[in-house]
Design an enzyme around this catalytic site. Structure first.
Site: not given
Length: 639
Positions: A267, A331
């Protein structure tokens, strides 16, 4: 010999699920009362499965290792939940959500599963609204939406920065209703140690009572694993400390294939590592990239305060490199771009391993109140952790281990390669390919539990209505309990000098360095060697204090870390086997001239599913070909 059969229905994509549902066999209300179902895990996928199956009339036994389902890691999904409602009238549709998920996953997921997830997303939003989840509303009272990474429409429903928590509370209320009605029996503070298979079918589990240390036997006609992902293998991750792979890994040892283990999402917006004593990292929601702008100084080793760096000396590198999507690239793309800038010497902070996420422009244009209404609790959390006020200066962020796209292999029915064993939510591999689009985790978990599993499990259980309740005195329960106790006894007998956490930290560092954001053949081979050496040391030097017959958190951790050695080894094997780059799996040897992931569709357009052969033995690779009839395979571009 295991043969993979995905059981994907024939016919046009848009009609597969509705046509398939109408052909599935059913169980009558009278017969449902005779059937037992075990569900392990009480996050969004487990609690939704339990409440839906309980509502149908099955006898459900649900297990969680926390003291309450409300503590499940689903609460940490802050930013939102996707659905193809098209309330903004901006061109969204079920097909567009499906296409964004397939493309976002770099064409490494099944079309049929992904389309179904997109299709049931609208039911999920309606259901949560009916349960009272307080989604944000626009000025006219309609449910509001915002954008997330990898898309060009506004389809993400949200409850400020607490969407996961609010959805989990809604699901917990529906679960509590079934507990009160007596259709669901709740077992808190239980850890699953092993799966019991009788005559080739999943028939029960072995658990440890975490408060007393007692080993217990539980039987059922079918078992559902809803135990989340294995991202804590990295030690430092955005996941809750208790998140682990042990239940899924126990099933893997018993014959359930494990698919795409190297597909782990990093992330891009985690709070950077602050010191050597941290046990986890904290996620800053991807929703912040709607209004925050990501940048680094144009000069290397910049020491000035960010507010003193003029606009002309800032590099908004995502906007520069990906003009079509800007700060809302997926991401995996955003994470690698941040790493590239930091590795090149443009990172900020004391370590140089962070970039800025700046809300100055958004506050000036919209006003502080508007930003506070959307992200207030996230800003408060950042201030408490770092001491920096993001209303006054930019946040600092850096990528961290997050969601696992890999997991137990399941067919279209969500059944593993063990008959009667199902896997839902993040514990399976099915819907996200090599990278997950933001806000699709809550969508998939809830869709699996509320609107898919209740249909597919009935088809299997229709053959079980004449099967009497499973006796826990069966010899297979004896064998499974004996194996679980032997593992515990072995861990307790080592009595070494090093803590479990010290081994977990070192294992996590090995995997982050060699099987993290960037991989290479040389690094992966070295990583496997280092894991082997560390595992040998673990079984000689680890110290598990106290006894097994009592509350013992160090024993809980030791069991999980022992499994993580095998999980980490398989991650590296899978990354070595896949000679391409795709999504979150980025091999240095396979990249475009622009430094983007370079797929090899001719050789690797398949699911990699592994068959357990014993610790340190190379697992057998099975391949499920991925057939694309509704999307065009092409290089993923967000420029």
């Amino acid at each position: 010999m295991i043969k993979l059969d995905s059981k994907i229905p024939k016919g046009p994509l848009a009609g597969k699920w509705s046509n398939y549902k109408s052909s599935l066999r059913l169980v009558s209300p009278a017969n449902k009362k005779k059937l037992d179902i075990i569900i392990v895990g009480t996050g969004l996928s487990g609690a939704s499965s339990a409440s839906a199956l309980g509502e149908l009339g099955y006898n459900v036994k649900v297990f969680c290792f926390q003291d309450s389902p409300r503590r499940a890691h689903s609460v940490a999904a802050q930013g939102g939940i996707n659905a193809a409602k098209n309330y903004k009238n901006d061109g969204d549709s079920v097909y567009r959500l499906f296409h964004d998920m397939i493309k976002g996953g770099d064409f490494r997921a099944r079309e049929a599963n992904v389309y179904r997830a997109a299709e049931v997303s609208n039911y999920v939003i309606d259901h949560f609204t009916a349960l009272g989840v307080p989604f944000a509303r626009d000025y006219g009272g309609m449910l509001d939406t915002r954008s997330f990474g990898g898309v060009q429409v506004s389809r993400t429903f949200y409850a400020k920065g607490q969407t996961g928590q609010q959805c989990l509370l809604g699901t917990y209320s529906s679960l509590s209703r079934q507990i009160a009605k007596g259709t669901v029996t709740m077992y808190e503070r239980r850890d699953m140690l092993d799966l019991v298979i009788i005559d080739g079918k999943a028939r029960g589990i072995i658990t440890r009572n975490l408060l007393t240390g007692e080993i217990e036997r539980h039987s059922a006609h079918a078992v559902v694993l809803a135990t989340g992902g294995y991202g804590t293998v990295f030690y430092l991750s955005t996941l809750a400390l208790g998140s682990n792979a042990s239940a899924a890994w126990a099933a893997h040892r018993k014959g359930a294939l494990f698919a795409n283990p190297s597909f782990i999402q990093i992330h891009p917006t985690s709070i950077p590592v602050l010191n050597d004593y941290q046990s986890k990292l904290t996620l800053m929601s991807e929703s912040l990239r709607n209004d925050g702008r990501v940048w680094v100084p144009k000069e290397k080793d910049e020491k000035r305060h960010p507010n003193q760096i003029p606009e002309a000396e800032r590099d908004y590198y995502l906007e520069r490199r990906y003009p079509a999507f800007g700060n809302l690239v997926p991401r995996d793309v955003a994470s690698r771009a941040a790493k590239e800038r930091c590795d090149a010497g443009y990172g900020v902070g004391d370590t140089g391993l962070s970039v800025y996420l700046d809300f100055k422009d958004a506050i000036e244009k919209q006003g502080k109140k508007a930003i506070e209404d959307k992200y207030g609790n996230l800003f408060e959390m950042y201030l408490k952790i770092t001491g920096i006020n993001p209303y006054e200066e930019p946040m600092r962020i850096y990528p961290a281990g997050h969601y696992t796209m890999g997991g137990l292999w399941v067919d279209y029915n969500l059944m593993t390669t063990i008959p009667g064993l199902y896997s839902v939510g993040e514990s399976n591999f099915s819907d996200h390919g090599a990278n997950r689009l933001g806000a699709s985790s809550l969508m998939q978990c809830s869709g699996d539990g509320y609107f898919i599993l209740p249909y597919t499990i009935s088809d299997y259980l229709s053959d079980e209505i004449r099967t009497p309740r499973i006796n826990t005195d069966h010899e297979e329960f004896d064998k499974a309990e004996k194996a679980a106790k032997e593992k515990i006894d072995r861990l307790m007998a080592i009595n070494g000098k090093q803590t479990v956490t010290s081994f977990h930290k070192r294992l996590g560092k090995i995997l982050w360095d060699h099987c993290g954001m960037v991989r290479s053949e040389e690094g992966l081979k070295k990583g496997i060697e280092m894991i082997d050496q560390l595992e040998e040391e673990f079984w000689k030097e680890v110290k598990v204090p106290a006894t097994a017959g009592e509350y013992n958190q160090e024993l809980e951790k030791a069991i999980r870390v022992a499994d993580f050695f095998e999980v980490g080894r398989l991650m590296c094997q899978d990354a070595l086997d896949r000679n391409e780059s795709c999504g979150a799996h980025f091999r240095e040897e396979f990249q475009t001239e622009q430094g983007e992931a370079k797929r090899n569709d001719a050789e690797f357009a398949h699911v990699s599913a592994y068959e357990y052969q014993g610790n340190r033995q190379r697992e057998i690779l099975h391949k499920e070909p991925l057939v694309f009839e509704n999307v065009e395979l092409k290089e993923r571009s967000y420029k």
